[in-house]
Design a protein around this motif. Structure first.
Motif, PDB file in Angstrom:
ATOM      1  N   ARG A  66       0.830  -1.205   0.000  1.00  0.00           N
ATOM      2  CA  ARG A  66       0.000   0.000   0.000  1.00  0.00           C
ATOM      3  C   ARG A  66       0.866   1.257   0.000  1.00  0.00           C
ATOM      4  NH1 ARG A  66      -5.148  -1.426   0.455  1.00  0.00           N
ATOM      5  NH2 ARG A  66      -5.626  -3.490   1.243  1.00  0.00           N
ATOM      6  N   VAL A  67       2.081   1.079  -0.489  1.00  0.00           N
ATOM      7  CA  VAL A  67       3.060   2.157  -0.612  1.00  0.00           C
ATOM      8  C   VAL A  67       3.484   2.218  -2.073  1.00  0.00           C
ATOM      9  CG1 VAL A  67       5.361   2.917   0.089  1.00  0.00           C
ATOM     10  CG2 VAL A  67       3.886   1.742   1.728  1.00  0.00           C
ATOM     11  N   ALA A  68       3.563   3.412  -2.607  1.00  0.00           N
ATOM     12  CA  ALA A  68       3.994   3.556  -4.007  1.00  0.00           C
ATOM     13  C   ALA A  68       5.438   3.086  -4.159  1.00  0.00           C
ATOM     14  CB  ALA A  68       3.875   5.013  -4.442  1.00  0.00           C
ATOM     15  N   PRO A  69       5.724   2.362  -5.229  1.00  0.00           N
ATOM     16  CA  PRO A  69       7.115   1.984  -5.484  1.00  0.00           C
ATOM     17  C   PRO A  69       7.909   3.189  -5.971  1.00  0.00           C
ATOM     18  CG  PRO A  69       5.736   1.291  -7.306  1.00  0.00           C
ATOM     19  CD  PRO A  69       4.814   1.869  -6.265  1.00  0.00           C
ATOM     20  N   LEU A  70       9.213   3.063  -5.921  1.00  0.00           N
ATOM     21  CA  LEU A  70      10.076   4.096  -6.495  1.00  0.00           C
ATOM     22  C   LEU A  70      10.053   4.028  -8.016  1.00  0.00           C
ATOM     23  CD1 LEU A  70      13.140   3.564  -4.168  1.00  0.00           C
ATOM     24  CD2 LEU A  70      11.452   5.405  -4.045  1.00  0.00           C
ATOM     25  N   LEU A  71       9.884   2.817  -8.532  1.00  0.00           N
ATOM     26  CA  LEU A  71       9.889   2.571  -9.970  1.00  0.00           C
ATOM     27  C   LEU A  71       8.776   1.589 -10.296  1.00  0.00           C
ATOM     28  CD1 LEU A  71      11.384   2.648 -12.809  1.00  0.00           C
ATOM     29  CD2 LEU A  71      12.587   0.595 -12.005  1.00  0.00           C
ATOM     30  N   ALA A  72       7.993   1.897 -11.286  1.00  0.00           N
ATOM     31  CA  ALA A  72       6.980   0.974 -11.798  1.00  0.00           C
ATOM     32  C   ALA A  72       7.165   0.908 -13.309  1.00  0.00           C
ATOM     33  CB  ALA A  72       5.575   1.467 -11.453  1.00  0.00           C
ATOM     34  N   VAL A  73       7.238  -0.299 -13.839  1.00  0.00           N
ATOM     35  CA  VAL A  73       7.502  -0.482 -15.263  1.00  0.00           C
ATOM     36  C   VAL A  73       6.366  -1.285 -15.894  1.00  0.00           C
ATOM     37  CG1 VAL A  73       9.104  -1.387 -16.995  1.00  0.00           C
ATOM     38  CG2 VAL A  73       9.987  -0.509 -14.820  1.00  0.00           C
ATOM     39  N   GLU A  74       5.868  -0.775 -16.986  1.00  0.00           N
ATOM     40  CA  GLU A  74       4.871  -1.471 -17.797  1.00  0.00           C
ATOM     41  C   GLU A  74       5.524  -1.795 -19.142  1.00  0.00           C
ATOM     42  OE1 GLU A  74       1.751  -2.338 -17.206  1.00  0.00           O
ATOM     43  OE2 GLU A  74       1.232  -1.203 -15.401  1.00  0.00           O
ATOM     44  N   VAL A  75       5.442  -3.039 -19.548  1.00  0.00           N
ATOM     45  CA  VAL A  75       5.953  -3.439 -20.856  1.00  0.00           C
ATOM     46  C   VAL A  75       4.793  -3.332 -21.843  1.00  0.00           C
ATOM     47  CG1 VAL A  75       6.956  -5.319 -22.212  1.00  0.00           C
ATOM     48  CG2 VAL A  75       7.675  -4.952 -19.830  1.00  0.00           C
ATOM     49  N   ALA A  76       4.989  -2.555 -22.870  1.00  0.00           N
ATOM     50  CA  ALA A  76       3.927  -2.335 -23.853  1.00  0.00           C
ATOM     51  C   ALA A  76       3.627  -3.610 -24.618  1.00  0.00           C
ATOM     52  CB  ALA A  76       4.329  -1.236 -24.830  1.00  0.00           C
ATOM     53  N   GLY A  77       2.350  -3.910 -24.726  1.00  0.00           N
ATOM     54  CA  GLY A  77       1.903  -5.026 -25.545  1.00  0.00           C
ATOM     55  C   GLY A  77       1.649  -4.555 -26.966  1.00  0.00           C
ATOM     56  N   ARG A  78       1.542  -5.469 -27.865  1.00  0.00           N
ATOM     57  CA  ARG A  78       1.335  -5.157 -29.280  1.00  0.00           C
ATOM     58  C   ARG A  78       0.107  -4.285 -29.489  1.00  0.00           C
ATOM     59  NH1 ARG A  78       1.076 -10.321 -31.585  1.00  0.00           N
ATOM     60  NH2 ARG A  78      -1.017 -10.362 -30.746  1.00  0.00           N
ATOM     61  N   ASP A  79      -0.943  -4.526 -28.718  1.00  0.00           N
ATOM     62  CA  ASP A  79      -2.196  -3.792 -28.903  1.00  0.00           C
ATOM     63  C   ASP A  79      -2.342  -2.588 -27.969  1.00  0.00           C
ATOM     64  OD1 ASP A  79      -2.906  -5.640 -30.868  1.00  0.00           O
ATOM     65  OD2 ASP A  79      -3.850  -6.970 -29.398  1.00  0.00           O
ATOM     66  N   ASP A  80      -1.318  -2.289 -27.174  1.00  0.00           N
ATOM     67  CA  ASP A  80      -1.394  -1.142 -26.258  1.00  0.00           C
ATOM     68  C   ASP A  80      -1.161   0.152 -27.024  1.00  0.00           C
ATOM     69  OD1 ASP A  80      -1.802  -2.825 -24.128  1.00  0.00           O
ATOM     70  OD2 ASP A  80       0.260  -2.728 -23.406  1.00  0.00           O
ATOM     71  N   SER A  81      -2.088   1.074 -26.904  1.00  0.00           N
ATOM     72  CA  SER A  81      -1.940   2.368 -27.573  1.00  0.00           C
ATOM     73  C   SER A  81      -1.070   3.297 -26.733  1.00  0.00           C
ATOM     74  CB  SER A  81      -3.316   3.014 -27.769  1.00  0.00           C
ATOM     75  OG  SER A  81      -3.871   3.364 -26.501  1.00  0.00           O
ATOM     76  N   VAL A  82      -0.545   4.311 -27.367  1.00  0.00           N
ATOM     77  CA  VAL A  82       0.217   5.324 -26.654  1.00  0.00           C
ATOM     78  C   VAL A  82      -0.675   5.969 -25.590  1.00  0.00           C
ATOM     79  CG1 VAL A  82       1.397   7.545 -26.893  1.00  0.00           C
ATOM     80  CG2 VAL A  82       1.812   5.734 -28.560  1.00  0.00           C
ATOM     81  N   ALA A  83      -1.929   6.216 -25.912  1.00  0.00           N
ATOM     82  CA  ALA A  83      -2.860   6.815 -24.949  1.00  0.00           C
ATOM     83  C   ALA A  83      -3.022   5.927 -23.717  1.00  0.00           C
ATOM     84  CB  ALA A  83      -4.214   7.076 -25.602  1.00  0.00           C
ATOM     85  N   LEU A  84      -3.141   4.617 -23.906  1.00  0.00           N
ATOM     86  CA  LEU A  84      -3.276   3.698 -22.783  1.00  0.00           C
ATOM     87  C   LEU A  84      -2.030   3.736 -21.907  1.00  0.00           C
ATOM     88  CD1 LEU A  84      -4.719   1.358 -21.277  1.00  0.00           C
ATOM     89  CD2 LEU A  84      -3.447  -0.185 -22.792  1.00  0.00           C
TER      90      LEU A  84
END
Length: 102
Positions: A66-84
């Motif tokens: 329940r604490v924000a991490p210092l770093l959070a990484v999302e790996v973009a999927g083929r269908d993930d838009s820039v807006a998402l």
């Protein structure tokens, strides 16, 4: 959400490998992987990888940090838009993940 394709899953595995290797030299930190879940501001989000300061986390309970991490990484999927991806990044920033160094 559709399952990730091979490029996405291999990139996520590489990400976690690199974070874990870094953490071995930095024992004051914790790395979350495999959809590292967190509960922030009443919302739950799962990053592909995340890093927290060990002393900021409560003892493990089997629940979400329940604490924000210092770093959070999302790996973009083929269908993930820039807006998402921008929406995800804004969510992390609104909930306490640090922005890029300036």
């Amino acid at each position: 959400m559709p399952p990730c394709g091979d490029d996405q899953q291999q990139t996520a595995a590489d990400l976690v490998g690199e974070l874990s290797a870094w953490r071995r030299d930095h024992p004051d930190f914790v790395v979350g992987a495999n959809e590292a879940g967190m509960s922030l501001g009443g919302d739950v989000r799962a990053a592909d990888g995340a890093v927290w300061r060990r002393d900021s986390l409560a003892p493990n309970t089997g629940g979400y940090p329940r604490v924000a991490p210092l770093l959070a990484v999302e790996v973009a999927g083929r269908d993930d838009s820039v807006a998402l991806l921008r929406d995800k990044a804004h969510w992390y920033l609104r909930h306490g993940v640090s922005g890029p160094a300036r």
